[in-house]
Every structure is written in structure tokens, then in C-alpha cells.
Design an enzyme around this catalytic site. Structure first.
Site, PDB file in Angstrom:
ATOM      1  N   CYS A 181      -2.982  11.588  -7.112  1.00 35.32           N
ATOM      2  CA  CYS A 181      -2.102  10.521  -6.640  1.00 35.32           C
ATOM      3  C   CYS A 181      -2.562   9.206  -7.278  1.00 35.32           C
ATOM      4  O   CYS A 181      -3.709   8.788  -7.095  1.00 35.32           O
ATOM      5  CB  CYS A 181      -2.185  10.460  -5.113  1.00 35.32           C
ATOM      6  SG  CYS A 181      -1.208   9.147  -4.386  1.00 35.32           S
ATOM      7  N   GLU A 185      -7.095   2.327  -5.968  1.00 32.83           N
ATOM      8  CA  GLU A 185      -7.601   3.627  -5.542  1.00 32.83           C
ATOM      9  C   GLU A 185      -6.679   4.733  -6.045  1.00 32.83           C
ATOM     10  O   GLU A 185      -5.466   4.535  -6.176  1.00 32.83           O
ATOM     11  CB  GLU A 185      -7.688   3.687  -4.020  1.00 32.83           C
ATOM     12  CG  GLU A 185      -8.766   2.768  -3.472  1.00 32.83           C
ATOM     13  CD  GLU A 185      -8.920   2.844  -1.961  1.00 32.83           C
ATOM     14  OE1 GLU A 185     -10.057   2.735  -1.495  1.00 32.83           O
ATOM     15  OE2 GLU A 185      -7.911   2.995  -1.240  1.00 32.83           O
ATOM     16  N   CYS A 218       5.877  -2.505   3.718  1.00 27.99           N
ATOM     17  CA  CYS A 218       6.309  -1.523   4.727  1.00 27.99           C
ATOM     18  C   CYS A 218       5.277  -1.545   5.859  1.00 27.99           C
ATOM     19  O   CYS A 218       4.073  -1.568   5.590  1.00 27.99           O
ATOM     20  CB  CYS A 218       6.386  -0.130   4.111  1.00 27.99           C
ATOM     21  SG  CYS A 218       7.431  -0.083   2.647  1.00 27.99           S
ATOM     22  N   CYS A 275       1.184  -4.622  -3.125  1.00 31.23           N
ATOM     23  CA  CYS A 275       2.609  -4.281  -3.204  1.00 31.23           C
ATOM     24  C   CYS A 275       3.415  -5.419  -2.598  1.00 31.23           C
ATOM     25  O   CYS A 275       2.962  -6.071  -1.659  1.00 31.23           O
ATOM     26  CB  CYS A 275       2.862  -2.989  -2.428  1.00 31.23           C
ATOM     27  SG  CYS A 275       4.555  -2.376  -2.580  1.00 31.23           S
ATOM     28  N   CYS A 325      -1.752   9.292   3.034  1.00 29.60           N
ATOM     29  CA  CYS A 325      -0.583   8.472   2.724  1.00 29.60           C
ATOM     30  C   CYS A 325      -0.589   7.187   3.537  1.00 29.60           C
ATOM     31  O   CYS A 325      -0.748   7.214   4.752  1.00 29.60           O
ATOM     32  CB  CYS A 325       0.675   9.241   3.101  1.00 29.60           C
ATOM     33  SG  CYS A 325       1.416  10.013   1.719  1.00 29.60           S
ATOM     34  N   CYS A 363       2.036   0.780   6.141  1.00 33.22           N
ATOM     35  CA  CYS A 363       1.249   0.997   4.932  1.00 33.22           C
ATOM     36  C   CYS A 363       0.172  -0.072   4.754  1.00 33.22           C
ATOM     37  O   CYS A 363       0.463  -1.272   4.777  1.00 33.22           O
ATOM     38  CB  CYS A 363       2.197   0.988   3.738  1.00 33.22           C
ATOM     39  SG  CYS A 363       1.345   1.053   2.164  1.00 33.22           S
TER      40      CYS A 363
HETATM   41  S1  SF4 Z   1       4.696   2.332   1.319  1.00 33.14           S
HETATM   42 FE1  SF4 Z   1       3.172   0.753   0.777  1.00 33.14          FE
HETATM   43  S2  SF4 Z   1       2.848   0.940  -1.410  1.00 33.14           S
HETATM   44 FE2  SF4 Z   1       4.744   2.064  -0.912  1.00 33.14          FE
HETATM   45  S3  SF4 Z   1       6.380   0.550  -1.201  1.00 33.14           S
HETATM   46 FE3  SF4 Z   1       5.817   0.419   0.951  1.00 33.14          FE
HETATM   47  S4  SF4 Z   1       4.249  -1.210   1.042  1.00 33.14           S
HETATM   48 FE4  SF4 Z   1       4.459  -0.592  -1.123  1.00 33.14          FE
END
Ligand code: SF4
Length: 346
Positions: free
Chosen positions: A106, A93, A117, A113, A336, A120
Site C-alpha cells: 500500500c 508511510e 475525511c 491530504c 486503513c 482518516c
Molecule cells: S481517506 Fe484520508 S487520505 Fe484518503 S482522501 Fe480521505 S483524507 Fe485523504
């Protein structure tokens, strides 16, 4: 024989392809402009090339763009979110955020990933694969003529899906294409790479000489809280990360943006605000406070507006630039930390 995708070539490779055939270099410049500035999807549309050259190239190459599978528009603020389907069925996306005098796009660098985190949605997907350079640039091209014709300042931010510094070679190749005068002609100060804190990547990005802007997603003022929020990224101590960010800022003479996702009752106390101010005091930084956007299944809460304002006011006296960025497109999950895709089946 399967035809190759002309956009998979880097610009230097494209130039070699043309000159190795004994063709004049201006042919390279014409083709590069058609591919990027004009964003055509077929050799037949390169009308200032001779028919014989178009046929010669067409016997070996074709042009494949990314397909926009879905475009959603926020009713709140006009933000647009695009779902791009990739040739292997994966998807990413990208988000286009309008403002009065500028456009911000963006972009994603990975499908999923590795960093996980906890705030996220991309992290919750796990890691699927890195994007290739043409897939990074390919997120802009279907939108480029629309954006360019508005004649607004355009900023690109690598804050979409993935950790950009975990896909550094592709990121750098893509940036070089975007910055090339024959392609999108963007200057480095209009491109921001946001990292969760990949120390070696910050140093390697600095050594490329690209001169793009850096943002560091800090989100905590103690090692304990950072380890809770960003368990993998937190393996690098805060002190070392800030030293690397300072080194980057000094090298390019521009401030590094420190991003701080504000989560209710986790990192939003008075002591957090004062520690954040102290950590960054006098440094080449600006602070961007991003109130958390709730995502399904995280169990985390957003701070209310008053709490956000109070936090920002407490940080501000010690740091020269503090902004609060209310994320755009929350009604279409474009804000975000909300980007998330699934693989096509069948
Ligand atoms: S915020 Fe999301 S996309 Fe960014 S590094 Fe952390 S897990 Fe990966």
C-alpha cells in the site's frame, strides 16, 4: 556542482540521456534494470557498464533512494509498516501486507491530504505536499528484491497517504515506470488506484490508457451521510461518481471496487445496506466492506463483528461480489485510515 539524482529522470528521459551522448541503446536498458529491477544505490555497482561510462555518469549523477527511518512489524498478522524520510524532512508511510499466496503493498502519493475525511488520520494532518514520481516508486525499491524473490503475486494499491488523483501526473509517471518491462514489469491489473471521488481525475486516469484498476471510496448511501464523513469529496453527487466509475469499468472491462468503511450507527443500518445494494445492482462493481479502524480523536466507533456480517449479508443478494476486508496491522497503526507522519525537526 551538486550532482543530480539519476532516478529523478523518467525512463524516456534516461533513454534520451544515453542516446544523446552517442551511446548504444542497450546501455539505457542496462542502467534501467540496475536502477529498478536490481534497485542499486550506486553507479559503482553497475558492473556490466564500462568503468569509463560509470565515471562519466558519476561526475554528473548519483542515485538517491528513500531512507527507511522505521520499520514496524505487526504481531497480529505480520504486516510491516515503513516510515520513509524524504529529502526535505517530510515523511510518508507505506504498508506491506502478506497473505498466503500474495503480497500487497500500500503506497502513498501525498504528504497529508487536502480532503479531510473525518475517519482518516492522514486527513487530520492537513496537506503538506505532493510526492514526486521518484518518491512514489522509491517506496517500493528497498523492498522489491525481497518481494520478488518470494515469487508471490504482488499487488500495489494506492490507498496510503493522500488522494492519488490529486497528484495524477506524478502517479501516472510512477505507474509507467512500475509497469515498464525494464523496471518492475507490473501489469495494470496488479495496480489499484483508490480515490475518494475526484470526478475529473477518474476521467483523466481513464484517458491515460494505463489500464490500472480503480477503487472508489464511497462510504455512504445518501448525500447527507457522505457530506458528514467526507465533506470535501462529497461535493460531487453520488450519482455522477457512480456513472464515472461505471464508465471506467466499461472502458477497461474490469470491475471497479466500491469501498465502504463501515462505522457504527452512522452508515451501518439495514436501510443503508439495502440502499447500497440497490445503487450498485447490476453494475460492474465489487463491494469491499471495511470495518472502521478506530483512530485517536475521531469520536467514531467501530461496528462489532456481528453487525459487519449482518450488513454484508444484506448487501450481498443484490451485488455479485461482496467482501469484508478486516484491515491488517491495527496494532502498529498500519490499518486503513491510520497512516500519519510528522516532519523531522532540526
Ligand atoms: S481517506 Fe484520508 S487520505 Fe484518503 S482522501 Fe480521505 S483524507 Fe485523504
Amino acid at each position: 556542482m551538486e550532482k543530480k539524482d539519476l532516478r529523478r529522470l523518467t525512463l524516456p528521459e534516461l533513454r534520451d540521456l544515453i542516446t544523446d551522448r552517442g551511446l548504444p541503446e542497450y546501455r539505457y536498458r542496462q542502467i534501467a534494470r540496475w536502477l529498478y529491477d536490481k534497485g542499486v544505490e550506486s553507479l559503482a555497482r553497475m558492473t556490466d557498464l564500462s568503468l569509463s561510462l560509470r565515471e562519466e555518469l558519476g561526475s554528473e549523477f548519483e542515485i538517491r533512494g528513500l531512507t527507511i527511518e522505521e520499520e514496524r512489524i505487526s504481531r497480529i498478522d505480520g504486516t510491516r509498516k515503513f516510515l520513509f524520510r524524504l529529502s526535505d524532512g517530510e515523511a510518508v508511510e507505506s504498508v506491506l501486507m502478506p497473505a498466503e499466496r500474495r503480497m500487497t503493498l500500500c503506497l502513498s502519493t501525498q504528504v497529508g491530504c487536502t480532503l479531510d475525511c473525518i475517519f482518516c488520520q492522514t486527513g487530520r494532518m492537513g496537506f503538506r505536499r505532493n510526492l514526486e514520481p521518484h518518491e512514489i516508486v522509491g517506496q517500493i525499491l528497498p523492498l522489491w528484491t525481497r518481494i520478488r524473490d518470494l515469487r508471490l503475486r504482488t499487488n500495489l494499491v494506492f490507498m496510503g497517504m493522500g488522494e492519488p488523483l490529486h497528484n495524477l501526473p506524478a502517479l501516472v509517471t510512477a505507474c509507467r515506470t512500475m509497469m515498464d518491462p525494464l523496471a518492475l514489469n507490473l501489469s495494470g491489473n496488479r495496480i489499484t488506484v483508490s480515490t475518494a471521488g475526484v470526478l475529473s481525475g477518474i476521467r483523466r486516469l481513464a484517458d491515460t490508457g494505463l489500464g490500472v484498476r480503480l477503487a472508489l471510496s464511497l462510504n455512504a448511501t445518501t448525500e447527507e451521510v457522505r457530506a458528514r464523513l467526507m465533506p470535501k469529496a462529497a461535493r460531487t453527487p453520488l450519482r455522477e461518481l457512480l456513472a464515472a466509475a461505471r464508465g471506467y469499468a466499461e472502458r477497461y472491462g474490469s470491475r471497479v471496487t466500491i469501498e465502504y468503511v463501515l462505522l457504527r450507527r452512522i452508515n451501518d443500518t439495514e436501510e443503508d445496506a439495502r440502499r447500497l445494494g440497490r445503487m450498485l445492482r447490476g453494475g460492474p462493481f465489487k463491494i469491499n466492506i471495511i470495518p472502521y479502524n478506530p483512530g485517536a480523536g475521531t469520536g467514531l466507533d467501530a461496528p462489532d463483528r456481528e453487525r459487519v456480517d449482518t450488513f454484508a449479508r444484506r448487501v450481498w443478494p443484490q451485488a455479485p461480489v461482496v467482501t469484508v476486508r478486516w484491515s491488517m496491522g491495527p496494532d502498529i497503526s498500519a490499518a486503513c485510515g491510520q497512516l500519519h507522519t510528522t516532519r523531522a525537526t532540526g
